[in-house]
Write an enzyme that holds these catalytic residues in place. Structure first.
Site, PDB file in Angstrom:
ATOM      1  N   GLY A 140       0.846  -1.185   0.000  1.00  0.00           N
ATOM      2  CA  GLY A 140       0.000   0.000   0.000  1.00  0.00           C
ATOM      3  C   GLY A 140       0.875   1.226   0.000  1.00  0.00           C
ATOM      4  O   GLY A 140       2.046   1.192   0.388  1.00  0.00           O
ATOM      5  N   GLY A 150      -3.847   4.569  -1.963  1.00  0.00           N
ATOM      6  CA  GLY A 150      -4.475   3.303  -2.233  1.00  0.00           C
ATOM      7  C   GLY A 150      -3.648   2.090  -1.863  1.00  0.00           C
ATOM      8  O   GLY A 150      -2.516   2.188  -1.403  1.00  0.00           O
ATOM      9  N   SER A 151      -4.245   0.910  -2.101  1.00  0.00           N
ATOM     10  CA  SER A 151      -3.607  -0.375  -1.830  1.00  0.00           C
ATOM     11  C   SER A 151      -3.259  -1.062  -3.143  1.00  0.00           C
ATOM     12  O   SER A 151      -3.866  -0.795  -4.183  1.00  0.00           O
ATOM     13  CB  SER A 151      -4.543  -1.269  -1.005  1.00  0.00           C
ATOM     14  N   ASP A 164       6.775  11.719  -2.290  1.00  0.00           N
ATOM     15  CA  ASP A 164       6.713  10.673  -1.261  1.00  0.00           C
ATOM     16  C   ASP A 164       7.815   9.642  -1.497  1.00  0.00           C
ATOM     17  O   ASP A 164       7.553   8.440  -1.601  1.00  0.00           O
ATOM     18  CB  ASP A 164       5.341  10.005  -1.254  1.00  0.00           C
TER      19      ASP A 164
END
Length: 754
Positions: free
Chosen positions: A436, A440-441, A564
């Site tokens: 994940g 989302g996963s 990220d």
């Protein structure tokens, strides 16, 4: 900064102090009189807080004749007052400019409650209040709870027999800040960022632009997500296009063609002149200016008739009753797809037939319209039959071409639009979750090979998106296709997507059999479930990830900021080649980063200081995160408190990046930073380069950090790397750090070799 003094000219006849341009024209006046008709020792002083003061020298001192802090315009500086002089009745308010080019007073103003309570109100045209700060409780305004997150301001409320006012100061005198009553109707707190040479937005009220009263004027519609955010109703156009372009929409819109009204003395529209009709404006909220309500039992036709007969009636809506609006329609807002229903059937706006595209037309015109529509429909049916045959043939050819294409590794395969049901079957109803990340996963799945080719089944990773419901369908597809054109050996490739409305959106990636870097680094420390990553593998992963980020920053048509970067988003293929993942989501939400950020994105522990301070994000935020990842690659541990043996020369329970920065700065042997499981098996030259690069990447000031191009060159040994300074922010993690240690401002300004 020292206060500066200058002589002030006096108008000979009136004695009013003025500023004169070189052409001798009057450009500004205080509207006060001074004794005498000549310069009598009057001086103008600009104080350190930005206050312009007119002083007159007298034997017993200086007398203040006038000061700008008593007459604020659109800007509130620290030390200035906003309030009420109870003795003179004079009110200090902030008043917005008319537009971006005209500093004349505009429609919006901010002032203290004249009734004596300790709160502010924003008013429209000095009459209509539409926002209040809530009362001051000694720490914050009750209506602005987010003030608790801004520690750089000290607000103070004073109320006595002479005055009631607010003032504020800054905890750090070096900070430059101001509060502005913007022409948009919002108050905005701004702080100057020297490194960027621009103002940074700290907070704004009201939060939503569409909550500002009459922000788009009469018959204007506000769209919070639109650009521009104001538009006119169908059949209307801006009253002043020039003012709209300069940011002032308060004049609103006017009809393209005037109404055909014939009104008697009672304001009743005669039956013979009822040539106007009503056009349904769907997808917008009802006007928020007051409406009158007819009897609840009225039918919709009765509601329309009531409005038609009244010359002042502009619009009606029929729900549980008949609502009528008179005069201008204000505060209408475009509704999102999921709120367009909600019992709101739209508002019927009175229109002239000369500009109507539809609506309540007379029967003769309706018959002509129906006849024309029938003819067009017949033509469309004939055309659609032909087009269907062509489309079916084209799709068959495209399917055959797609199946006959080379393997995906050739870099030229098309991005596939897949059915949601097919991907659900491919992932066995999303049953095998393998990870994940942002938004989302991720699930493992298998796509079957083609029936008419020798294609083998492909293992895929399917990401089920969450938190991107704000994206429209067309916008989502366009941006996914843009991401699908990005190909690099160190980026996880997007193979396809599926979109079923705004809630079921899937991205299909190549499956990476060796998982993510965090599992390879951290999960096998206490077990033998995964082989230990050698230094050679780690260094190649570090270089590969840097190359992938370099491509995102400089190799694409549009720069992509990942936002990220962390070990979880660096995947490893079957050959242990690093591939940066999740960069697609940075692109999909990328337009947020063209504005001033109010929310933090990314993962704690990898966030650059500018995320915390609110500075607009650049690609250097990724560089900082990469530096933190590089340190974890070296140590084989998370960048948390580092406990190690005394013989390695490290302080017990220290933050690892601080330990690394100190050892690099002091020239100590860097093998002590290496993952102890490697038993010193390392290329010391590569280790030295990696440690220096990591410490440069995590510098506080983004101007001191290298670019990803410089990172790649340094790791590959193309350029030499100087010894970096210890970032000030890391010192906050030291056991002996004092409370005054800054987490934001860096004190060092070293140079990374170019």
């Amino acid at each position: 900064m020292k206060a500066r003094r200058m002589s002030a000219g006096l108008r000979p006849r009136t004695g009013r102090t003025i500023w004169d341009s070189h052409a001798g024209k009057l450009v500004w006046s205080t509207n006060i009189s001074a004794a005498g008709s000549s310069n009598n020792g009057t001086v103008a002083v600009i104080s350190d807080i930005g206050n312009l003061v007119l002083l007159r020298r007298e034997e017993d001192g200086e007398v203040v004749l006038w000061q700008s802090m008593d007459h604020p315009t659109d800007t509130w500086l620290p030390g200035f007052r906003i309030g009420l002089n109870k003795l003179t009745g004079e009110v200090q308010t902030l008043t917005a400019w008319k537009n971006y080019a005209d500093p004349a007073p505009g429609a919006y103003s901010l002032g203290i409650d004249p009734n004596g309570t300790s709160q502010f109100f924003i008013s429209w045209n000095r009459t209509t209040r539409f926002w209040g700060s809530g009362e001051w409780n000694g720490d914050i305004f009750s209506g602005i709870p987010e003030m608790t997150s801004h520690y750089i301001y000290n607000f103070e409320f004073v109320s006595d027999a002479n005055a009631s006012y607010f003032t504020y100061s800054l905890q750090d005198p070096a900070v430059i800040s101001r509060l502005v009553m913007d022409i948009s109707g919002q108050i905005r707190q701004l702080t100057w960022v020297p490194s960027l040479q621009q103002w940074m937005l700290i907070w704004t009220e009201p939060h939503q632009l569409c909550d500002v009263h009459a922000v788009c004027g009469a018959f204007g519609v506000c769209d919070e997500k639109g650009e521009p955010f104001c538009s006119c109703l169908s059949g209307f156009r801006p009253v002043s296009v020039t003012d709209w372009e300069l940011g002032d929409r308060t004049l609103g819109c006017r009809r393209n063609s005037p109404l055909q009204l014939q009104c008697d003395d009672r304001g009743t529209n005669s039956d013979s002149a009822q040539d106007d009709a009503f056009l349904l404006m769907a997808g917008i909220s009802l006007p928020r200016n007051p409406a009158s309500f007819a009897q609840a039992s009225s039918a919709e036709e009765d509601c329309r008739s009531i409005c038609m007969r009244n010359c002042d009636c502009s619009a009606y809506a029929y729900g549980s009753g008949c609502a009528l609006w008179y005069g201008d329609l204000l505060n209408m807002q475009k509704l999102s797809d999921d709120t367009a229903g909600g019992g709101n059937n739209g508002v019927f706006v009175r229109m002239s037939h000369a500009t109507m595209d539809g609506g309540d037309a007379p029967s003769k015109r309706r018959k002509k319209t129906i006849a024309l529509a029938s003819s067009i429909a017949a033509a469309i049916l004939a055309l659609s039959a032909t087009v269907s045959v062509v489309v079916i043939s084209y799709k068959r050819r495209q399917t055959n071409l797609r199946q006959a294409e080379a393997a995906p590794e050739d870099g030229n395969s098309l991005l596939m639009a897949l059915k949601y049901s097919d991907l659900r079957r491919a992932t066995k109803n999303f049953s095998k979750k393998i990870g994940g990340g942002s938004f989302g996963s991720v699930y493992k799945g298998t796509l079957p090979g083609g029936n008419n080719c020798n294609c083998n089944a492909a293992t895929i990773a399917v990401k089920r998106l969450e938190g991107l419901l704000c994206l429209g369908e067309k916008q989502f597809r366009n941006e996914v296709r843009t991401i699908g054109t990005i190909h690099h050996v160190n980026l996880v490739r997007l193979r396809g997507f599926s979109s079923r409305g705004s809630t079921d959106r899937l991205l299909v990636y190549d499956y990476m059999p060796n998982g993510s870097l965090d599992k390879a680094l951290f999960f096998g420390r206490s077990t033998t479930c995964r082989p230990l990553l050698s230094w050679r593998a780690r260094f190649q992963i570090a270089v590969g990830a840097a190359r992938g980020l370099l491509y995102l920053h400089d190799g694409c048509r549009d720069r992509i900021i990942h936002c990220d970067v962390k070990p979880e988003n660096i995947l490893l293929d079957e050959g242990m080649v690093a591939k940066v993942a999740d960069f697609g989501m940075a692109k999909l939400v990328g337009r947020e980063f063209s504005r001033v950020l109010t929310t933090v994105r990314g993962t704690i522990g990898y966030l650059a200081p500018e995320w915390i301070s609110g500075v607009p994000i650049t690609a250097k935020a990724d560089v900082y995160s990469y530096g933190m990842v590089l340190m974890e690659i070296i140590s084989g541990r998370r960048n948390a408190r580092y406990c190690s043996s005394e013989e390695k020369g490290m302080m017990m329970s220290e933050y690892f990046p601080l330990v690394a920065a100190r050892m690099v700065s002091e020239g100590e042997p860097l093998v002590g930073l290496l993952d102890e499981r490697l038993n010193g098996d390392v290329d010391e030259r590569e280790l030295d380069r990696a440690c220096r690069v990591a410490c440069w990447c995590v510098q506080d000031d983004e101007a001191d950090r290298p670019t990803m191009e410089q990172v790649v060159q340094a790791l590959e040994g193309v350029v030499a790397v100087d010894v970096p300074p210890i970032p000030t922010s890391l010192l906050a993690f030291s056991d002996d750090a004092g409370p005054a240690t800054s987490l934001i401002t860096g004190a060092y300004h070293g140079r990374f070799p170019s």
